[in-house]
Design a protein around this motif. Structure first.
Motif, mmCIF file in Angstrom:
data_model
loop_
_atom_site.group_PDB
_atom_site.id
_atom_site.type_symbol
_atom_site.label_atom_id
_atom_site.label_comp_id
_atom_site.label_asym_id
_atom_site.label_seq_id
_atom_site.Cartn_x
_atom_site.Cartn_y
_atom_site.Cartn_z
ATOM 1 N N LEU A 220 2.149 -5.607 -8.500
ATOM 2 C CA LEU A 220 1.597 -4.569 -9.375
ATOM 3 C C LEU A 220 2.597 -3.441 -9.626
ATOM 4 C CD1 LEU A 220 -2.017 -4.148 -7.917
ATOM 5 C CD2 LEU A 220 -1.273 -5.649 -9.776
ATOM 6 N N GLN A 221 3.614 -3.319 -8.761
ATOM 7 C CA GLN A 221 4.538 -2.192 -8.849
ATOM 8 C C GLN A 221 5.287 -2.098 -10.173
ATOM 9 O OE1 GLN A 221 4.546 0.270 -6.538
ATOM 10 N NE2 GLN A 221 2.861 -0.950 -5.742
ATOM 11 N N PRO A 222 5.724 -3.232 -10.769
ATOM 12 C CA PRO A 222 6.415 -3.101 -12.064
ATOM 13 C C PRO A 222 5.563 -2.410 -13.131
ATOM 14 C CG PRO A 222 6.782 -5.288 -11.149
ATOM 15 C CD PRO A 222 5.771 -4.619 -10.268
ATOM 16 N N TYR A 223 4.247 -2.632 -13.103
ATOM 17 C CA TYR A 223 3.380 -1.952 -14.067
ATOM 18 C C TYR A 223 3.427 -0.436 -13.855
ATOM 19 C CZ TYR A 223 1.329 -6.592 -14.866
ATOM 20 O OH TYR A 223 1.129 -7.915 -15.166
ATOM 21 N N LEU A 224 3.458 -0.019 -12.582
ATOM 22 C CA LEU A 224 3.459 1.409 -12.273
ATOM 23 C C LEU A 224 4.812 2.039 -12.576
ATOM 24 C CD1 LEU A 224 1.481 1.337 -8.908
ATOM 25 C CD2 LEU A 224 0.674 2.186 -11.110
ATOM 26 N N ARG A 225 5.882 1.268 -12.381
ATOM 27 C CA ARG A 225 7.218 1.816 -12.631
ATOM 28 C C ARG A 225 7.564 1.842 -14.118
ATOM 29 N NH1 ARG A 225 8.759 -1.442 -8.132
ATOM 30 N NH2 ARG A 225 9.598 -2.979 -9.590
ATOM 31 N N GLU A 226 7.299 0.732 -14.796
ATOM 32 C CA GLU A 226 7.762 0.582 -16.174
ATOM 33 C C GLU A 226 6.785 1.144 -17.193
ATOM 34 O OE1 GLU A 226 8.526 -3.567 -16.533
ATOM 35 O OE2 GLU A 226 9.764 -3.619 -14.715
ATOM 36 N N SER A 228 4.347 3.708 -16.318
ATOM 37 C CA SER A 228 3.636 4.646 -15.445
ATOM 38 C C SER A 228 2.635 5.507 -16.190
ATOM 39 C CB SER A 228 4.643 5.545 -14.716
ATOM 40 O OG SER A 228 5.454 6.244 -15.651
ATOM 41 N N ASP A 229 2.927 5.825 -17.452
ATOM 42 C CA ASP A 229 1.985 6.648 -18.213
ATOM 43 C C ASP A 229 0.941 5.793 -18.927
ATOM 44 O OD1 ASP A 229 3.841 5.526 -19.900
ATOM 45 O OD2 ASP A 229 3.876 7.218 -21.298
ATOM 46 N N ARG A 230 1.011 4.472 -18.721
ATOM 47 C CA ARG A 230 0.028 3.565 -19.334
ATOM 48 C C ARG A 230 -0.559 2.634 -18.292
ATOM 49 N NH1 ARG A 230 2.307 0.068 -22.485
ATOM 50 N NH2 ARG A 230 4.502 0.609 -22.392
ATOM 51 N N ALA A 231 -0.745 3.136 -17.065
ATOM 52 C CA ALA A 231 -1.302 2.307 -15.997
ATOM 53 C C ALA A 231 -2.174 3.159 -15.085
ATOM 54 C CB ALA A 231 -0.183 1.645 -15.197
ATOM 55 N N SER A 232 -3.270 2.570 -14.631
ATOM 56 C CA SER A 232 -4.173 3.222 -13.680
ATOM 57 C C SER A 232 -4.366 2.274 -12.515
ATOM 58 C CB SER A 232 -5.524 3.524 -14.329
ATOM 59 O OG SER A 232 -5.369 4.165 -15.578
ATOM 60 N N LEU A 233 -4.387 2.820 -11.291
ATOM 61 C CA LEU A 233 -4.497 1.987 -10.093
ATOM 62 C C LEU A 233 -5.703 2.401 -9.270
ATOM 63 C CD1 LEU A 233 -3.308 -0.081 -8.046
ATOM 64 C CD2 LEU A 233 -1.984 1.816 -7.079
ATOM 65 N N ILE A 234 -6.446 1.408 -8.792
ATOM 66 C CA ILE A 234 -7.601 1.654 -7.928
ATOM 67 C C ILE A 234 -7.656 0.523 -6.904
ATOM 68 C CG2 ILE A 234 -9.191 0.395 -9.429
ATOM 69 C CD1 ILE A 234 -10.077 3.486 -7.331
ATOM 70 N N THR A 235 -8.113 0.847 -5.691
ATOM 71 C CA THR A 235 -8.336 -0.165 -4.660
ATOM 72 C C THR A 235 -9.833 -0.259 -4.395
ATOM 73 O OG1 THR A 235 -6.184 0.286 -3.626
ATOM 74 C CG2 THR A 235 -7.830 -0.863 -2.289
ATOM 75 N N PHE A 236 -10.375 -1.445 -4.532
ATOM 76 C CA PHE A 236 -11.813 -1.628 -4.289
ATOM 77 C C PHE A 236 -12.107 -1.627 -2.789
ATOM 78 C CE2 PHE A 236 -13.565 -3.856 -8.359
ATOM 79 C CZ PHE A 236 -13.275 -2.705 -9.078
ATOM 80 N N ASP A 309 -6.501 -3.322 -6.892
ATOM 81 C CA ASP A 309 -6.069 -3.984 -5.666
ATOM 82 C C ASP A 309 -7.296 -4.374 -4.848
ATOM 83 O OD1 ASP A 309 -4.145 -5.009 -4.006
ATOM 84 O OD2 ASP A 309 -3.732 -3.128 -2.960
ATOM 85 N N GLU A 310 -7.243 -5.553 -4.245
ATOM 86 C CA GLU A 310 -8.335 -6.051 -3.380
ATOM 87 C C GLU A 310 -9.668 -6.128 -4.145
ATOM 88 O OE1 GLU A 310 -7.666 -7.199 -0.539
ATOM 89 O OE2 GLU A 310 -5.889 -6.201 0.241
ATOM 90 N N ILE A 311 -9.669 -6.751 -5.295
ATOM 91 C CA ILE A 311 -10.856 -6.761 -6.151
ATOM 92 C C ILE A 311 -12.056 -7.411 -5.464
ATOM 93 C CG2 ILE A 311 -10.222 -8.927 -7.301
ATOM 94 C CD1 ILE A 311 -11.444 -7.766 -9.873
ATOM 95 N N ASN A 312 -11.816 -8.396 -4.602
ATOM 96 C CA ASN A 312 -12.939 -9.121 -4.005
ATOM 97 C C ASN A 312 -13.563 -8.404 -2.816
ATOM 98 O OD1 ASN A 312 -10.289 -9.883 -2.959
ATOM 99 N ND2 ASN A 312 -11.394 -11.171 -1.516
ATOM 100 N N ARG A 313 -13.031 -7.250 -2.425
ATOM 101 C CA ARG A 313 -13.649 -6.508 -1.316
ATOM 102 C C ARG A 313 -14.932 -5.819 -1.761
ATOM 103 N NH1 ARG A 313 -10.554 -2.326 1.354
ATOM 104 N NH2 ARG A 313 -12.064 -2.619 3.036
ATOM 105 N N ALA A 314 -15.092 -5.589 -3.046
ATOM 106 C CA ALA A 314 -16.321 -4.988 -3.570
ATOM 107 C C ALA A 314 -17.211 -6.082 -4.152
ATOM 108 C CB ALA A 314 -15.986 -3.949 -4.644
ATOM 109 N N ASN A 315 -18.455 -5.715 -4.417
ATOM 110 C CA ASN A 315 -19.368 -6.621 -5.117
ATOM 111 C C ASN A 315 -19.036 -6.507 -6.605
ATOM 112 O OD1 ASN A 315 -21.508 -7.851 -6.451
ATOM 113 N ND2 ASN A 315 -22.993 -7.255 -4.903
#
Length: 530
Positions: A220-226, A228-236, A309-315
């Motif tokens: 996922l890091q390349p999305y945040l680096r390249e 960065s102003d067009r990416a949102s990150l969340i961990t479930f 990140d970790e999408i399957n940890r949530a319902n």
């Protein structure tokens, strides 16, 4: 439309900053500040100030600068987050951070982040330092009043997304205030659009899946680096809900009175960011536009990435709710069969734009793909990220690549491919001592979890079983004692209910105690070499 002349300084500062996405990001931070300090608009301890000479918007708490966005001349946009001086050592791991004293004798410094490093705003260590500082500033005895400098519209823009969108529109084009709503639907010339290559090969909904340590989060890091102003990150997490993801009602206490406000979640905000990439200020503007123009704009707009990140940890079915249908490519805004619905809390019309891409990670040790909700499986593409032994080398005579292949082949035989061990567990190993530490602290505990403390199978995986022929001194997991009926009778004074032979196990004492000099490299070589 906005007509209050007192809003003009704020509009001019937004125009000076000249970066709508950065402005929205700043007001998102400002909203978090408001939620943390829990002070109403007009409170004497707050001053939200716009300054012409520095092209900045600043939030002060009790005379202390707490948050700022600025752009001086042609330099990049900067975010200033105030932290305590004592936090600088903790923040040293973020090498791109620059610190600037608030005042000569202040106990606080500004952590400065340029737009090119905007991903640092979401580093947990920085967020913790900033939030702790805000709570300290609001309790300081050096208080206001700030009423002479406070711009109440800055506070309002942080709380009211529609108001902020209108400010940004007026900053972009002052003549918008004189236009009729229909003026925004005019089609733009086809020649002004260019296809974004990022959208050609990227599935709209993608899940990267695999066992732990294969580099799914790293992917996922390349999305945040390249972007960065067009990416949102969340961990479930297991308690994550629709109300946090899309929108929900949260209670607030203002002047001793409880009130309830609708708060937008990261999915809603990501859809808003994607819409803005297409030139719309709000979802309402997008939905009010003509079908042809909307399709044209959204198909050609730069993508916005929502990283989960970790999408399957949530319902997942509960978190997405009725939006699961809108995720389908052909049901998105700008697509052939576009759909939208009315959100349950705000009663706003809502759709998922065509230029929003959802990229998620999934650890297969938690849940197999086969166990996922069928509706989710149908709407997502899946890409396996498997262990890659080829990235590993040889350390002190131990072939790490062959070591990992052998261990994973045994795990796949005894369990399944979803429980293999990723190469990331071994990529940082540079010495035999590192390898010992990794096995003691990470790999063997993971195997305990996989096999529910069935040490006989753990021995099979590590080649420590008697039939493999490993010298007992080289075994990482040893037989501690075998209890026959006679031994059990001696231990208890009588035979227990179960008279089956019982075997107990222990870790190699040298490994357990950290005396790694006493462990030969053959202890690991003999895992894959009989």
């Amino acid at each position: 439309m906005l007509t209050d002349t007192q809003q003009q300084p704020l509009i001019e500062r937004i125009r000076d900053i000249d970066h709508p996405e950065a402005v929205r990001r700043f007001f998102g931070l400002l909203k978090e500040l408001i939620d943390i300090v829990n002070l109403p608009n007009g409170d004497a301890r707050l001053a939200f100030v716009v300054r012409q000479e520095k092209a900045s918007i600043t939030a002060h708490i009790n005379f202390f600068q707490a948050l700022r966005i600025q752009r001086q001349r042609r330099s990049e946009v900067e975010y200033h987050l105030t932290v305590k001086k004592s936090c600088q050592d903790r923040l040293a791991i973020l090498e791109e951070l620059v610190f600037e004293p608030i005042t000569e004798k202040s106990d606080y410094v500004a952590a400065i982040i340029g737009q090119s490093n905007v991903h640092l705003l979401y580093q947990p260590v920085l967020r913790t330092c900033w939030e702790d500082c805000l709570l300290e500033l609001v309790e300081t005895s050096k208080r206001g009043p700030h009423s002479a400098r406070h711009n109440a519209d800055v506070y309002r823009a942080a709380e009211d997304e529609a108001f902020l969108s209108e400010l940004i529109r007026l900053a972009d084009d002052p003549t918008l205030g004189d236009r009729r709503p229909n003026d925004y639907t005019a089609e733009e010339p086809e020649a002004e659009y260019e296809t974004d290559p990022e959208q050609n090969s990227q599935p709209h909904n993608l899940i990267l899946f695999g066992p732990p340590g294969t580099g799914k989060t790293f992917a996922l890091q390349p999305y945040l680096r390249e972007t960065s102003d067009r990416a949102s990150l969340i961990t479930f997490h297991p308690a994550y809900s629709y109300e946090e993801f899309v929108e929900g009602i949260r209670p607030e206490v203002i002047n001793g009175q409880i009130s309830y406000r609708i708060r937008k979640g990261i999915f809603y905000k990501a859809c808003m960011s994607a819409i803005q990439q297409a030139g719309y200020a709000t979802l309402a503007d997008c939905l009010n536009d003509s079908v042809e123009t909307r399709q044209q704009k959204l198909k050609k707009a730069p993508p916005h990435f929502l990283l989960i990140d970790e999408i399957n940890r949530a319902n997942v079915a509960s978190v997405f709710g009725d939006l699961i249908t809108l995720l389908e490519t052909d049901k998105r805004l700008g697509a052939e069969n576009e759909l939208w619905l009315t959100l349950p809390y705000s009663q706003e019309r809502f759709g998922v734009p065509l230029n929003l891409f959802v990229v998620a990670t999934m650890n297969t040790t938690d849940k197999s793909i086969a166990l996922l909700d069928i509706a989710l499986r149908r709407r997502f593409s899946f890409r396996e990220i498997a262990p890659d032994p080829s990235v590993l080398g040889i350390v002190d005579g131990v072939d790490l690549a062959q070591l990992l292949r052998t261990i994973n082949e045994r795990i796949e035989y005894l369990l399944d491919r979803d429980h293999q061990i990723g190469h990331a567990y071994l990529t940082t190993v540079e010495t035999l001592a590192d390898l010992c530490t990794t096995f003691r602290d990470r790999i063997i505990p993971l195997l305990q979890e996989y096999f529910f403390n069935d040490w006989a199978k753990i021995q099979l995986v590590l080649g420590d079983n008697a039939a493999w022929g490993k010298d007992p001194d080289l075994r990482l997991v040893r037989v501690k004692k075998k209890y026959t009926s006679a031994a059990a009778g001696k231990l208890f004074g009588e035979l227990p209910d179960s008279i089956d032979e019982v075997v107990t196990y222990e870790l190699n004492p040298y490994l357990q105690q950290g005396d790694f000099e006493q462990i030969s490299a053959d202890a690991f070589v003999k895992i894959y070499q009989k």
